[in-house]
Design an enzyme around this catalytic site. Sequence first.
Site, short mmCIF file in Angstrom:
data_model
loop_
_atom_site.label_atom_id
_atom_site.label_comp_id
_atom_site.label_asym_id
_atom_site.label_seq_id
_atom_site.Cartn_x
_atom_site.Cartn_y
_atom_site.Cartn_z
N ASP A 102 7.99 -1.78 -9.18
CA ASP A 102 6.53 -1.83 -9.03
C ASP A 102 6.07 -1.87 -7.59
O ASP A 102 6.78 -2.28 -6.68
CB ASP A 102 5.95 -3.03 -9.80
CG ASP A 102 6.62 -4.35 -9.45
OD1 ASP A 102 7.82 -4.35 -9.09
OD2 ASP A 102 5.96 -5.40 -9.52
N GLU A 159 8.21 -6.88 -10.86
CA GLU A 159 8.83 -7.93 -10.06
C GLU A 159 7.77 -8.75 -9.33
O GLU A 159 7.93 -9.95 -9.13
CB GLU A 159 9.81 -7.31 -9.05
CG GLU A 159 10.67 -8.33 -8.31
CD GLU A 159 9.96 -9.03 -7.16
OE1 GLU A 159 10.23 -10.22 -6.94
OE2 GLU A 159 9.12 -8.40 -6.48
N GLU A 160 6.69 -8.08 -8.94
CA GLU A 160 5.61 -8.78 -8.23
C GLU A 160 4.78 -9.65 -9.16
O GLU A 160 3.88 -10.35 -8.70
CB GLU A 160 4.70 -7.76 -7.52
CG GLU A 160 5.41 -6.88 -6.50
CD GLU A 160 5.85 -7.64 -5.27
OE1 GLU A 160 5.49 -8.82 -5.13
OE2 GLU A 160 6.57 -7.06 -4.44
N HIS A 392 4.46 -6.63 2.44
CA HIS A 392 3.16 -6.88 1.81
C HIS A 392 2.00 -6.66 2.78
O HIS A 392 0.98 -7.34 2.70
CB HIS A 392 3.08 -8.29 1.20
CG HIS A 392 3.95 -8.46 -0.01
ND1 HIS A 392 3.59 -9.25 -1.08
CD2 HIS A 392 5.16 -7.95 -0.33
CE1 HIS A 392 4.55 -9.22 -1.99
NE2 HIS A 392 5.52 -8.43 -1.55
#
Length: 421
Positions: A102, A159-160, A392
Amino acid sequence: LIKSILMKKLSLIIFFFIFQFSFSQSTDDQIKNIEQKVISWRHDFHKHPELSNREFRTSDVIAKHLESLGIDVTRNVGVNGVVGILKGNKEGKVVGLRADMDALPITENNDLPFMSINNGVMHACGHDSHMAILMGAAEILSKNRDFEGTIKFIFQGAEEGPPPGEEGGARMMIKEGVLENPDVDAIFGLHISSLLPMNKVYYKPRGFFASSSRFTIKVIGSQAHGGTPWLGVDPIIITAQIINSIQTIISRESELTKEPAVVSFGKVEGGNRFNIIPSEVNLVGTIRSLDYGMRDYIKKRIVDLSEGIASSYGGKAIVEIEDGADITYNDPYMMDKMLPSLKNSAGNNNVILSNAKTIAEDYAYYLNEIPGFLFELGGYNTNETRKAPPHHTPDFFIDDSSMLLGVKVMTNLALDFLKSE
């Protein structure tokens, strides 16, 4: 006669070593030759990022590639996860290799020919490279099936973190049996780093990445005119006191010589006009810790301070805390056992013992179930003129040339584990 027997034995030994060297050399050549494919896959994923539990195109690309290699594929595990099973020529152990799929809700700031075309969505953590690396390892391993055992390729979504109200990620994959049928004996995964020099591998036994908890604080006051604040209860003032006080949990109450811990606020939202004191303000933040006892203490103190401060100003605070990823705990025995494999792949001087990190990974849930470890792969070219960007962020990037070592390490980890005692 004795001389003849010795000569035959010597010939067999020489033949064995030549065969082994040739096979290894052939595999290394295959890995080198696949680099452009790996780069192309990564560019494609980067150009078409998809958010957690929405990795529809991504999972289809992966599944079709695995199927083209003759690997048995199961789709839609844990929403959009893809699982491939590759069997060797004999029965044996089962090893899992995992990559996440993702992207993040970030608008890219890089000027790349393959930059994201999905506005507001970006691969800003390296998952595009993780997928490309594991697809490359799958192709190499599928062409060299002369091994005992089974390799399970795990491509995981979310995963996030799944969207609110949805399940997803590693926990859902495990719940739906990704480590079963056949049962996985050990699992290995990597995380590329935009901050670490490429062509190097970083590892740490035991706690490597931190646990992650998400908290929300709703600060409730009483609305009033900005010119007459005494007629209301100002939640913005209360919020300011709460934010400052919560940071003292880390700076004054946490035993940081024991393990690192962090509390960060990621969102502060409230009010709609310059001369109106709002009725409420909402805070969202994260707790990171390498020790569960410290994490639980921090959670309790966030509640105590928020409620106490709000009450003392005549307001109210409602706190909700949800645990995300557990501590990524690298099994020390497995780490020690497979360290020679890392060094053979990357070179002794390029395998580096790391400090713990306060980032988090839901890969931790696999390690709660079976032995294994996660390692970091350097992704920054030190000749790059740009400063290495953090994960990020809109400027995140990694060097394409850093991925080839990832393919080699993941390939060799699988083969070396399967032939180990």
